[in-house]
Design a protein around this motif. Structure first.
Motif, PDB file in Angstrom:
ATOM      1  N   THR A 189      40.127  20.897  44.801  1.00 55.11           N
ATOM      2  CA  THR A 189      41.210  20.067  44.279  1.00 55.11           C
ATOM      3  C   THR A 189      42.528  20.798  44.443  1.00 55.11           C
ATOM      4  OG1 THR A 189      41.894  18.683  42.421  1.00 55.11           O
ATOM      5  CG2 THR A 189      41.048  20.873  41.866  1.00 55.11           C
ATOM      6  N   HIS A 190      43.580  20.038  44.561  1.00 52.25           N
ATOM      7  CA  HIS A 190      44.921  20.609  44.677  1.00 52.25           C
ATOM      8  C   HIS A 190      45.286  21.281  43.362  1.00 52.25           C
ATOM      9  CE1 HIS A 190      49.268  20.843  45.205  1.00 52.25           C
ATOM     10  NE2 HIS A 190      49.045  20.680  46.503  1.00 52.25           N
ATOM     11  N   SER A 191      45.956  22.403  43.447  1.00 55.20           N
ATOM     12  CA  SER A 191      46.285  23.174  42.234  1.00 55.20           C
ATOM     13  C   SER A 191      47.158  22.392  41.251  1.00 55.20           C
ATOM     14  CB  SER A 191      46.966  24.491  42.611  1.00 55.20           C
ATOM     15  OG  SER A 191      48.167  24.245  43.308  1.00 55.20           O
ATOM     16  N   GLU A 192      47.891  21.395  41.720  1.00 56.31           N
ATOM     17  CA  GLU A 192      48.740  20.596  40.830  1.00 56.31           C
ATOM     18  C   GLU A 192      48.014  19.379  40.250  1.00 56.31           C
ATOM     19  OE1 GLU A 192      52.319  19.648  42.935  1.00 56.31           O
ATOM     20  OE2 GLU A 192      52.778  21.762  43.315  1.00 56.31           O
ATOM     21  N   ASN A 193      46.793  19.136  40.683  1.00 54.68           N
ATOM     22  CA  ASN A 193      46.046  17.984  40.200  1.00 54.68           C
ATOM     23  C   ASN A 193      45.367  18.349  38.878  1.00 54.68           C
ATOM     24  OD1 ASN A 193      44.429  15.752  39.776  1.00 54.68           O
ATOM     25  ND2 ASN A 193      43.789  15.591  41.916  1.00 54.68           N
ATOM     26  N   GLN A 194      46.120  18.232  37.817  1.00 55.01           N
ATOM     27  CA  GLN A 194      45.644  18.643  36.499  1.00 55.01           C
ATOM     28  C   GLN A 194      44.472  17.806  35.999  1.00 55.01           C
ATOM     29  OE1 GLN A 194      49.223  18.555  34.148  1.00 55.01           O
ATOM     30  NE2 GLN A 194      49.931  20.512  34.948  1.00 55.01           N
TER      31      GLN A 194
END
Length: 174
Positions: free
Chosen positions: A139-144
């Motif tokens: 997952t993308h690091s900004e996808n909380q």
């Protein structure tokens, strides 16, 4: 090693959900899902441009299942047949001990615990019926939201890849 065979597609049920096989009549919802800016924000894919793109995608999924390359469920609310999201296991290792999980949900259904419920059911299926000992997720690091989901389902952050992708790993022995 277990032979994964999805000739009889495994329909999974939870308290609120039915996870069923993707069908041709899901094309409108697949198009909505794969063309939505919010859904695609953290995914490295080109958005669907037409219903024909969605139909081609559905056919590709069916072929991948026949080739035993993946298992891909349409997520529906119990009592309805309308697709609201998808979840899949793919990239099986040679001995079916490891796979990757992927998922997406239409925005109107996000934040309601639906994907948590679906993910827990798919993890259990992967361990019990396929014999997986580990499942990976990226997952993308900004996808909380995705990070929260993975942590809530006992995935452990393993590494950060190039492009801000984080790798999480679930191990059945944890």
């Amino acid at each position: 090693m277990r032979d994964i065979n999805f000739t009889l597609f495994p329909v999974l049920k939870t308290e609120r959900l039915t996870l069923r096989q993707l069908i041709n009549s899901d094309a409108d919802e697949i198009f909505a899902l794969r063309s939505d800016d919010k859904v695609n924000k953290y995914l490295d894919r080109k958005p669907s441009k037409s219903i024909d793109d969605a139909k081609t995608f559905i056919q590709t999924i069916k072929e991948n299942i026949q080739r035993k390359n993946s298992i891909y469920w349409a997520i529906t609310l119990s009592g309805t047949d309308k697709l609201i999201g998808t979840i899949c296991l793919f990239d099986f290792s040679d001995h079916n001990s490891k796979a990757e999980i992927g998922y997406e949900l239409l925005p109107d259904f996000q934040g309601k615990g639906i994907m948590l419920e679906a993910t827990l059911k798919v993890i259990a299926f992967g361990i019990q019926y396929i014999g997986l000992s580990s499942i990976e997720a990226y997952t993308h690091s900004e996808n909380q939201s995705s990070t929260w989901l993975l942590e809530k389902t006992n995935f452990k952050k393993n590494s950060v890849d190039k492009g801000n992708l984080m790798m999480f790993k679930f191990t059945s022995k944890d």
